[in-house]
Enzyme design. Structure first.
Site, PDB file in Angstrom:
ATOM      1  N   TYR A 221      98.602  60.794  53.213  1.00 48.65           N
ATOM      2  CA  TYR A 221      99.032  62.166  52.964  1.00 48.65           C
ATOM      3  C   TYR A 221      98.526  63.104  54.057  1.00 48.65           C
ATOM      4  O   TYR A 221      97.443  62.898  54.619  1.00 48.65           O
ATOM      5  CB  TYR A 221      98.500  62.651  51.615  1.00 48.65           C
ATOM      6  N   ILE A 256     101.872  50.805  53.237  1.00 48.21           N
ATOM      7  CA  ILE A 256     101.730  52.250  53.420  1.00 48.21           C
ATOM      8  C   ILE A 256     102.478  52.969  52.313  1.00 48.21           C
ATOM      9  O   ILE A 256     103.646  52.671  52.039  1.00 48.21           O
ATOM     10  CB  ILE A 256     102.271  52.706  54.785  1.00 48.21           C
ATOM     11  N   LYS A 257     101.806  53.928  51.676  1.00 49.98           N
ATOM     12  CA  LYS A 257     102.453  54.780  50.686  1.00 49.98           C
ATOM     13  C   LYS A 257     102.589  56.183  51.274  1.00 49.98           C
ATOM     14  O   LYS A 257     101.626  56.748  51.789  1.00 49.98           O
ATOM     15  CB  LYS A 257     101.661  54.835  49.400  1.00 49.98           C
ATOM     16  N   GLN A 258     103.798  56.724  51.220  1.00 51.26           N
ATOM     17  CA  GLN A 258     104.051  58.026  51.847  1.00 51.26           C
ATOM     18  C   GLN A 258     105.072  58.808  51.029  1.00 51.26           C
ATOM     19  O   GLN A 258     105.950  58.229  50.388  1.00 51.26           O
ATOM     20  CB  GLN A 258     104.582  57.833  53.273  1.00 51.26           C
TER      21      GLN A 258
END
Length: 370
Positions: A221, A256-258
């Site tokens: 983030y 990856i979390k976005q």
């Protein structure tokens, strides 16, 4: 009567479709028909490392990940309704700390009990459940062998006054391993005053997690009050979030979390960092699929899977919004969705239905790379 998960429903459904291709198209409506027909002219799909049912062999076998990590990555990708497809559907519920328990669970108080969090993930056919040390530790012996656990190792707590925004560690990597975690997850607020410390902390934590055989997922983030200008929020700009992804894969996140990008040209508008005109003319367009593809490109051209966030609950449009995000992610070259509030802040049966509808996007062969 309160509807509670039964644990066997998802096993019976597995890959049985909840929604057909035509139903998915109709759900999104005529205003979104171009999402299904868009052909990307920016970063060619031929440049991407496409996800597959052999993620470990295709994308990680040449890496430095040890055999135990490879087994953990495979466990995530091979579980639930999307098991063996190369896509991920993860239920994240860490909002009890991040947003306070009362604010998060008031719409559905059963989730104060961590067992119901895990039951929702199982009932919803998810690849894994991502939540706090406490939640997973409380139910470890009963469920760690039934669904992959992802321990969220750091959080922004909201009991300090005045409120501050900083991710701090809530436990040790050894503790996550002891409770049976398949993976650990962490957040870095890239761009914040505390980001340098967070990068070092998480990089060291991920190194230890890998040494113990666990996979790693990073919430990438951006966070800085200056990232909002002239009423536009550039925290979700493709160039800023893309670079956050690139930093995330650099510290060896396995997933990856976005957040899904909503705009672009954050670097040039805010007038900081480095950019190139071709970032905006050649590598991206205004189309949401192309903006998301720029995020995928920054994950080593898809070698590391990008899962986008399902976002906050917005009411009656939640199902359509979640499905739309999944279509964008899949057609951009992403690897799935991490969906929480849209699922748990409503009756359980409705939450399961939304999770399954999102999974159906990834199970649908007619929805292809743009």
């Amino acid at each position: 009567m309160i509807y509670l998960p039964t644990l066997d429903r998802s096993q019976k459904l597995l890959k049985n479709k909840v929604m057909t291709y035509d139903e998915i198209v109709n759900l999104l409506g005529k205003n979104n028909e171009d999402l299904f027909t868009h052909e990307s002219k920016t970063i060619s799909k031929d440049m991407l490392h496409k996800t597959s049912g052999n993620v470990v062999d295709d994308q990680f076998i040449n890496s430095n990940r040890n055999p135990q990590v490879l087994k953990s990555i495979a466990s995530l990708y091979n579980h639930g309704r999307l098991g063996g497809t190369g896509y991920l559907s993860i239920l994240p519920i860490d909002q009890g700390i991040e947003h306070t328990g009362g604010a998060s669970f008031a719409p559905n108080p059963i989730y104060f009990d961590p067992e119901h969090i895990i039951k929702l993930a199982i009932e919803g056919g998810c690849n894994g459940v991502a939540t706090t040390y406490g939640n997973l530790a409380m139910m470890s012996r009963k469920y760690a062998h039934k669904i992959p656990f992802v321990v969220k190792i750091n959080h922004n707590e909201l009991l300090t006054y005045p409120s501050k925004f900083d991710q701090i560690m809530f436990g040790s990597i050894r503790e996550a391993w002891n409770l049976g975690a398949t993976a650990v997850g962490a957040t870095i607020y890239f761009g914040s005053e505390e980001s340098s410390r967070q990068i070092v902390e998480v990089a060291q934590a991920f190194e230890e997690a890998h040494s113990l055989g666990m996979a790693t997922i990073l919430w990438c983030y951006t966070r800085n009050s200056s990232f909002k200008k002239d009423g536009i929020d550039y925290h979700v700009a493709a160039d800023l979030t893309g670079q956050a992804n690139h930093l995330g894969v650099t510290i060896q996140a396995d997933v990856i979390k976005q957040k899904l990008p909503e705009n672009n040209e954050g670097f040039t508008t805010i007038n900081f960092s480095k950019s190139h005109p071709k970032m905006y003319s050649d590598l991206a367009s205004d189309n949401p699929i192309d903006l998301c593809r720029y995020q995928v490109a920054n994950c080593y051209m898809g070698r590391i899977g990008l899962i986008n966030s399902g976002g906050a609950s917005g009411g009656d449009s939640d199902k359509a919004d979640a499905v739309k995000t999944a279509v964008i992610n899949k057609r951009a070259g992403g690897s799935g969705l991490i969906l929480g509030r849209k699922a748990f802040q409503r009756p359980v049966a409705e939450g399961v239905d939304i999770l399954n509808a999102v999974q159906d996007v990834y199970l649908e062969d007619k929805i292809t790379l743009a």
